[in-house]
Design an enzyme around this catalytic site. Structure first.
Site, PDB file in Angstrom:
ATOM      1  N   GLU A 170       0.878  -1.172   0.000  1.00 59.96           N
ATOM      2  CA  GLU A 170       0.000   0.000   0.000  1.00 59.96           C
ATOM      3  C   GLU A 170       0.907   1.210   0.000  1.00 59.96           C
ATOM      4  OE1 GLU A 170      -3.868  -1.418   2.638  1.00 59.96           O
ATOM      5  OE2 GLU A 170      -2.538   0.134   3.393  1.00 59.96           O
ATOM      6  N   ASP A 216      -5.323   9.301  10.317  1.00 58.45           N
ATOM      7  CA  ASP A 216      -4.006   8.795  10.697  1.00 58.45           C
ATOM      8  C   ASP A 216      -3.557   9.279  12.061  1.00 58.45           C
ATOM      9  OD1 ASP A 216      -3.068   7.161   8.473  1.00 58.45           O
ATOM     10  OD2 ASP A 216      -3.304   8.995   7.298  1.00 58.45           O
TER      11      ASP A 216
END
Lengths: 267, 397
Positions: A49, A60
């Site tokens: 990824e 995040d």
């Protein structure tokens, strides 16, 4: 047969989960992104990824926020990220690469133009965190038209009805977010996760990926064979941050990925 | 979760092409639950009665519609009225939204409240309603904003809230909102996210507007009583746009001229402004599709304004649509124009406005002289300016 289905078939033949490693494109701590991709693949990553940095990475935790902001400060752009994949493809034609990121940079680039350029560069799929399935049709269409996967995420609170709907829209795999929260820190309740995997298997034939909060070889050992893909990200960037130089960082990264891979190879 | 709400209609919460729900999947279920709770309660007589009692007894509503006689005389045009949201408890319109949402949070059984704040006005209002109901309160505020709005930080702490400094980015409202969203996604089970402006993922833009509509509804009634009809023009400032949308919304179906003032900072021809509609373009941030300040690659840029309450790089999605449809005229007001209006109102009417509200006043000073004395213009004086004294004195002429 695509690069992705080939890899999936190999994994099924080997009877193990695939190791997915997340890397933020253009993070100066990796030195050079295409080299870092090769390092990951050679150390045993089954799928990569590649994160496209965004100024406001709301999903995040601190580690990947810092990686994204460092990458942007160093001048990373979608064009550069795609060029890195293209260079990686000169040496590796087998490891699938899924781009991961937030909707706005892709939307500004233009959905169709983006998918065309990404596919041409050798990208195999696109996973956008903040684009729920209800809003995803134009991107799903553009991915389909360009031979790219469009995997979707499901959360712990996603109920069965919605999960079925999301699985129908998803291509390549369905990504189970292991716990509520952002990437990085936080404990995952192993038993509950395994129950969710089993429950989801009953609702869809899609290959299943799990990620968010999985950082240690024992996590990988425990889930091996139960998920098709197991994702690690923040822990890799923690390793890169701890290193004195990008070169040392890549060496440590390779060792960490190899150890995770061993956890999956030994059954 | 209620199965009836588990798959939201794809068009729910859109204003033309704007709005929507652009969030991580983890937030879809809590947003569905919030939407269902709001839809259930908004017409519930007990909920409405409770909200109205608090508005009257705790906030001091209705807020006055004040005729600014000396200002009107000096400008020699339209009669200028001020809708005095600065006289609300906590000193701004923000409390209107916080009261509605805190009742909703309680009805949903949430025990922990989080909020983002820029200038600190929404943080203070949130801390206030949490104290009122004895709920845990965490307010995210950018490091830079904490420095320039210290009195509001002190107020929040005195009210029992925990103020968490956000160091990411440039340390302003945008970064505080990112951090609040990260908290929410981690603690969805017990936590209610009390968003302060008419932006974010559906149902927030609609819900916040509805709770702020009291400003426009009162204005409409007061104009009927005082002027015998509708005013000719309404002017309000726009950061995320909550005071403006609440003020404008009851007038959208009339022919009253509606004007929104964005922060033009050092000028729209510079990089230092926060005018997302006049100087940005549509994009996706914080859960909605709307006008944003961004670079060519879609990375979000920081907004700039002398006023901490207006420097958000986006705007509520309903404003984005009202801009495109032309129903509202959105213009820019510079720091200098706002600073001058701030001083003018203090000396002419004995009212110290918030720097945010001074942006709306500055536009009224331009428009009124072009209108006739038979016409009337209402400015939403969204907050009081005590919090801005340091900024004004530091940067004074």
């Amino acid at each position: 047969m695509t690069r992705y289905t080939q890899r999936l078939e190999q994994l099924r033949h080997q009877g193990r989960s695939g190791l997915v490693t997340y890397l933020t494109a253009g993070d100066p701590q990796t030195g050079n992104t295409s080299e870092a991709l090769l390092t990951l693949a050679r150390a045993g990553a089954d799928l990569i990824e590649l994160g496209m940095p965004f100024s406001d990475p709301m999903a995040d935790g601190p580690t990947l926020q810092r990686a994204a902001l460092r990458a942007l400060a160093a001048g990373e752009t979608v064009q550069r990220t795609l060029a890195s994949v293209q260079r990686f493809r000169e040496s590796d034609q087998d490891t699938p690469v899924v781009l991961m990121g937030y909707a706005n940079p892709v939307w500004q680039y233009g959905v169709d133009a983006f998918c065309q350029a990404a596919s041409k560069a050798g990208v195999d799929g696109l996973l956008l965190v903040d684009l729920p399935t209800d809003q995803g049709q134009p991107l799903r269409n553009a991915c389909d038209a360009n031979g790219m996967l469009w995997p979707r995420m499901v959360a712990p609170a996603t109920d069965g009805q919605r999960l079925g709907h999301i699985a129908e829209q998803s291509t390549g795999f369905l990504y189970l977010v292991a716990r509520n929260g952002v990437t990085g820190s936080g404990e995952v309740a192993q038993v509950a996760l395994e129950e969710r995997l089993a429950m989801t298997r009953g609702l869809t034939d899609q290959p299943l990926a799990v990620g968010f909060g999985l950082r240690k070889p024992e996590h990988f050992r425990a889930l091996n064979g139960k998920a098709d893909w197991i994702v690690i990200g923040s822990a890799l960037h923690d390793t890169l941050e701890a290193a004195a130089t990008p070169q040392e960082g890549l060496t440590a990264l390779a060792a960490q990925v190899a150890e995770l891979r061993r956890a999956l190879d030994v059954r | 979760m209620n199965p009836e709400t588990s798959t939201a209609s794809p068009q729910a919460g859109f204003f033309g092409p704007y709005g929507g729900r652009f969030v991580a999947e983890t937030l879809i279920a809590p947003l569905n639950a919030l939407e269902a709770a709001y839809e259930r309660l908004k017409n519930d007589p007990d909920f409405i009665a409770q909200l109205n009692a608090l508005r009257r007894d705790y906030v001091g509503r209705s807020s006055p519609l004040y005729f600014a006689a000396r200002t009107s005389q000096r400008l020699g045009g339209a009669r200028i009225f001020l809708k005095r949201e600065d006289l609300n408890h906590t000193g701004a319109h923000k409390i209107n939204n916080c009261l509605g949402q805190i009742l909703l949070a309680r009805a949903m059984g949430k025990t922990r409240i989080i909020a983002e704040t820029g200038a600190g006005q929404h943080g203070v209002a949130t801390a206030t309603v949490c104290a009122l109901f004895g709920l845990e309160c965490v307010v995210y505020m950018g490091r830079h904003d904490i420095q320039r709005q210290q009195p509001n930080v002190d107020r929040m702490r005195l009210l029992g809230a925990e103020v968490r400094a956000v160091d990411q980015g440039r340390g302003t409202l945008k970064d505080a909102m990112n951090e609040a969203l990260r908290d929410w996604v981690t603690n969805v089970d017990d936590t209610y996210y009390l968003i302060g402006t008419a932006a974010g993922p559906h149902p927030y833009p609609t819900m916040v507007r509805d709770f702020q509509r009291v400003i426009g509804e009162e204005t409409r009634d007061q104009c009927q009583e005082r002027l015998g009809g509708l005013p000719d023009m309404l002017i309000a400032c726009i950061g995320g746009g909550s005071n403006a949308i609440g003020f404008f919304h009851p007038f959208l179906d009339t022919d009253v001229t509606l004007v929104g003032t964005e922060a033009a900072g050092k000028g729209l021809d510079t990089a230092l402004h926060a005018a997302s509609m006049n100087g940005g373009r549509p994009g996706i941030l914080h859960g909605n599709l709307t006008y944003l300040l961004q670079d060519a690659a879609g990375q979000i840029e920081e907004g700039y304004s002398l006023s901490a309450g207006l420097d958000y790089p986006g705007v509520g999605p309903e404003h984005a649509w009202l801009h495109d449809s032309g129903r509202v005229d959105y213009v820019g007001i510079t720091d200098d124009e706002a600073r001058s209006a701030f001083r003018q109102l203090a000396q002419e009417e004995g009212i110290i406005p918030a720097l945010e509200s001074a942006h709306a006043l500055a536009e009224a000073y331009k428009r009124a002289p072009t209108m006739s004395p038979e016409q009337s213009l209402v400015v939403c004086l969204s907050g009081r300016g005590d919090k801005d004294l340091a900024t004004i004195l530091e940067t004074g002429e």
